[in-house]
Design a protein around this motif. Structure first.
Motif, mmCIF file in Angstrom:
data_model
loop_
_atom_site.group_PDB
_atom_site.id
_atom_site.type_symbol
_atom_site.label_atom_id
_atom_site.label_comp_id
_atom_site.label_asym_id
_atom_site.label_seq_id
_atom_site.Cartn_x
_atom_site.Cartn_y
_atom_site.Cartn_z
ATOM 1 N N ASP A 355 0.638 -1.489 -0.285
ATOM 2 C CA ASP A 355 -0.121 0.031 0.250
ATOM 3 C C ASP A 355 0.763 1.095 0.026
ATOM 4 O OD1 ASP A 355 -2.155 -1.100 -0.441
ATOM 5 O OD2 ASP A 355 -3.124 -0.867 1.240
ATOM 6 N N TYR A 356 1.956 1.047 0.749
ATOM 7 C CA TYR A 356 2.857 2.848 0.886
ATOM 8 C C TYR A 356 3.349 2.858 -0.741
ATOM 9 C CZ TYR A 356 1.045 3.576 5.059
ATOM 10 O OH TYR A 356 0.448 4.355 6.393
ATOM 11 N N ILE A 357 3.896 1.868 -0.617
ATOM 12 C CA ILE A 357 4.581 2.010 -2.100
ATOM 13 C C ILE A 357 3.452 2.369 -3.600
ATOM 14 C CG2 ILE A 357 5.793 0.441 -3.861
ATOM 15 C CD1 ILE A 357 7.609 -0.940 -1.990
ATOM 16 N N ARG A 358 2.991 1.397 -3.615
ATOM 17 C CA ARG A 358 1.547 1.840 -4.936
ATOM 18 C C ARG A 358 0.867 2.515 -4.858
ATOM 19 N NH1 ARG A 358 1.767 -5.009 -6.723
ATOM 20 N NH2 ARG A 358 3.749 -4.595 -6.878
ATOM 21 N N LYS A 396 9.663 -10.136 -3.706
ATOM 22 C CA LYS A 396 10.240 -10.266 -5.070
ATOM 23 C C LYS A 396 9.429 -9.011 -6.067
ATOM 24 C CE LYS A 396 7.874 -14.173 -7.268
ATOM 25 N NZ LYS A 396 8.044 -15.713 -8.095
ATOM 26 N N ASP A 397 8.517 -9.287 -6.035
ATOM 27 C CA ASP A 397 6.668 -8.209 -6.712
ATOM 28 C C ASP A 397 7.812 -6.457 -6.276
ATOM 29 O OD1 ASP A 397 6.057 -10.493 -7.585
ATOM 30 O OD2 ASP A 397 4.487 -10.577 -6.461
ATOM 31 N N ILE A 398 7.914 -6.923 -5.510
ATOM 32 C CA ILE A 398 8.212 -5.047 -4.944
ATOM 33 C C ILE A 398 9.945 -4.834 -4.377
ATOM 34 C CG2 ILE A 398 6.189 -4.251 -3.896
ATOM 35 C CD1 ILE A 398 7.213 -5.263 -0.962
ATOM 36 N N VAL A 436 22.169 -8.650 -3.548
ATOM 37 C CA VAL A 436 21.105 -9.108 -3.885
ATOM 38 C C VAL A 436 19.714 -9.011 -4.637
ATOM 39 C CG1 VAL A 436 19.852 -8.821 -1.529
ATOM 40 C CG2 VAL A 436 20.050 -11.814 -3.025
ATOM 41 N N SER A 437 19.905 -7.442 -4.930
ATOM 42 C CA SER A 437 18.220 -7.434 -5.844
ATOM 43 C C SER A 437 18.643 -6.065 -5.830
ATOM 44 C CB SER A 437 17.296 -6.999 -4.249
ATOM 45 O OG SER A 437 17.485 -5.707 -3.749
ATOM 46 N N THR A 438 17.800 -5.013 -6.719
ATOM 47 C CA THR A 438 18.182 -3.449 -7.642
ATOM 48 C C THR A 438 18.164 -2.569 -6.833
ATOM 49 O OG1 THR A 438 16.073 -3.895 -8.010
ATOM 50 C CG2 THR A 438 17.261 -5.033 -9.968
#
Length: 619
Positions: A355-358, A396-398, A436-438
């Motif tokens: 919610d806070y991202i999207r 993984k989605d965020i 490990v991530s972007t």
């Protein structure tokens, strides 16, 4: 101890080569974001007295001007792209500033002597402690913004929408800007356009201290009388509705009202169905013409003020305590002014992340309660790398939005006995966290030289560098070396530690694969490979131009000697040709090994010492 010096020597030797080898054209995009958090008041302080509850005259205080061109260039050499200057807005502080007509705050509602940076007293000015000439304090900060930009780094500051100082006093409001609470109806607990919540008929009472606490350590002060004039009392920053909050409450602050009634009713428009899939421009359009609470407008004006000063982004304190609709409103307005603004939020409830991202349009959130906490347990010797794969899968989605760190101002120093006791224990975790991530990677000043946060500073307690007191930061001061910023007082081992951080951060900043795809190899090897333990963690990162295998050994005592297997999924994805080829490490010790690909899969022989990591590139 011999092992630590071997690691140190290796880091010293390899970094000098790697820094040149990894240079690539500035045009290569995107790049990993590397954030350097610095507590602004402490960075340039060369005073080593560290008297508990010491004054700034006794213990010293850093200034904006201490961030010289040399200092900023050395920070940049770590691989840093953004500097988060913590504690810039004028917050509560003990001491008068007669030159600017500012009276001391009351010790009964201030934590420490230097005050909490999260109890902001005036959002339209900077902390006068940070200026050489307090009458030109804003000009000195503007000059720091310009210097930072000159060194090709962005500027982040704190904004604390959930609460303000109990003694908020907007002495520097721009024309037409009304102060917080100036138009409030104080006869009611709540009204949509009140900036605060009130407790009508009751006056504020100072909390009853515990464990023998006395403001300023018991030093006499004309305001330290156990009283603070606030009638009617306001709700406290953490939501306490008591006229006399508890000592553990955020009693130095008062909560901002965003149009949410005490029973939870929202006095503003809900976001439309599907808002989480809309971009910030659509969110901005949604709020046009809407009747929003007054506090929303006040913070929008504050943000626009700082954007106008050249600030490039914000770290929002305790964002989850403010309704997500406000963030949609605020952040969409920010992006309309600066589409590239960096927006980082402190959110600790994983169920709120999406919610806070999207909906709230945050760029990044702390990955604290999942990745950081898990890595900390592993570093302390009672956690398993088996716990990492499901965390990364679940996010993984965020993943791009979850900022990674091993230290910040709220957390214990890695080198403190309460955390790990040895800064080298963090090296496997640092490699995993950064590669490990972007997502962005953040380090906290002093982390890169092993600062243990051991000072009994006053309100602040050992294991965390105090954000409430005037204090020096000993390991950082050794690197600062009286303003030379050359590490001249560091030991060889401490220099090696900083070089290790620089190598990791520069590599991650410049490696295209680390902005690409991820596949964990841990689960496959745990099932197929008895010699691969839960102290090891391996994964692949790649894009169209680079293929990497990352392996880390978290074990303090045992080396890893095994055959690392690549999963059939990865062999297919990379379209690996059958046969043998020599591959080499692109960081650290430049190990070489043989990659074998046949009809049954692919593998490579691997030897890693305690706390050692390797990143191999497959051509």
């Amino acid at each position: 101890m011999k092992k630590f010096f071997i690691l140190a020597a290796m880091a010293l030797v390899t970094f000098s080569c790697q820094e040149t080898e990894l240079q690539e054209p500035e045009s290569m995009k995107p790049k990993k974001i590397i954030v350097y958090q610095v507590f602004t008041r402490l960075f340039g302080n060369t005073n080593t007295t560290n008297k508990p509850w010491g004054t700034k005259e006794e213990n010293g205080v850093g200034k904006f001007n201490d961030f010289t061109d040399t200092a900023l260039e050395e920070i940049k050499k770590l691989g840093v792209s953004h500097i988060w200057y913590t504690g810039v807005p004028h917050h509560g502080v003990i001491g008068d500033f007669p030159e600017i007509g500012v009276e001391s705050d009351d010790p009964d509602v201030i934590k420490g002597r230097a005050g909490s940076p999260y109890a902001v007293r005036d959002y339209y000015q900077v902390n006068p402690d940070l200026a050489v000439d307090v009458t030109k304090r804003m000009e000195e900060f503007e000059a720091l913004i310009a210097r930072t930009h000159k060194h090709d780094m962005k500027v982040i500051i704190d904004i604390v929408p959930n609460h303000v100082s109990r003694h908020y006093e907007g002495k520097n409001n721009p024309a037409g800007v009304r102060d917080f609470g100036a138009d409030d109806d104080k006869t009611v607990e709540y009204a949509k356009n009140n900036n605060f919540y009130y407790i009508p008929g009751k006056a504020f009472q100072v909390p009853i201290s515990k464990n023998g606490y006395r403001p300023l350590g018991g030093e006499k002060h004309p305001f330290a009388d156990g009283k603070f004039d606030e009638n009617p009392a306001k709700w406290t920053g953490n939501g306490s509705r008591l006229a006399q909050p508890n000592f553990d409450d955020w009693y130095e602050t008062v909560k901002i009202n965003y149009g949410v009634s005490p029973d939870g009713k929202k006095d503003f428009d809900e976001l439309p169905t599907g808002a989480n899939s809309l971009d910030w421009k659509a969110h901005y359009d949604f709020w046009q013409g809407k009747d929003v609470p007054d506090s929303w407008k006040k913070f929008k004006d504050i943000i626009q003020f700082w954007l106008g000063k050249g600030v490039d982004g914000f770290r929002f304190d305790m964002a989850e305590m403010v309704p997500v609709e406000f963030w949609s409103y605020l952040n969409s307005h920010i992006k309309m002014t600066n589409p590239e603004a960096f927006l980082l939020a402190e959110v600790y409830n994983p169920s709120l992340y999406i919610d806070y991202i999207r909906k709230g349009k945050m760029d990044y959130l702390y990955d604290k309660v999942e990745l950081y906490d898990t890595l900390k347990h592993i570093m302390q010797g009672h956690g398993s790398t088996d716990n990492l794969a499901p965390i990364l899968e679940g996010l993984k989605d965020i993943e791009h939005h979850m900022l990674h760190f091993l230290e910040n101002h709220d957390e214990q120093r890695i080198a403190s006995p309460e955390f790990a006791g040895n800064p080298w224990k963090a090296m496997p975790a640092m490699v995993v966290s950064a590669t490990v991530s972007t997502s962005p990677t953040m380090i906290y000043f002093g982390q890169e030289v092993g600062e243990p946060g051991a000072e009994m500073a006053g309100f602040g307690q050992p294991s965390r560098t105090s954000i409430f007191d005037y204090v020096g930061v000993p390991q950082h001061q050794k690197w600062m070396n009286g303003g030379k910023f050359d590490g001249g007082q560091l030991s060889d081992n401490e220099k090696a530690l900083r070089n290790y951080y620089a190598e990791v951060l520069n590599f991650t900043r410049n490696s295209p694969a680390l902005m690409g795809e991820y596949l964990e190899l841990h689960s496959f090897n745990r099932k197929q490979n008895p010699a691969y333990t839960d102290k090891t963690f391996a994964f692949a990162r790649w894009d169209e131009s680079q293929k990497l295998i990352v392996v880390t050994n978290f074990d303090e005592f045992q080396s890893v000697k095994t055959t690392l297997k690549l999963s059939p999924e990865l062999v297919k994805e990379w379209n690996l040709e059958k046969g043998e080829r020599v591959i080499k490490e692109v960081m650290f010790g430049k190990k070489k090994t043989t990659l074998r690909v046949n009809e049954n899969g692919a593998d490579l022989d691997l030897i890693l010492g305690p706390w050692e990591s390797a990143i191999f590139e497959i051509q």
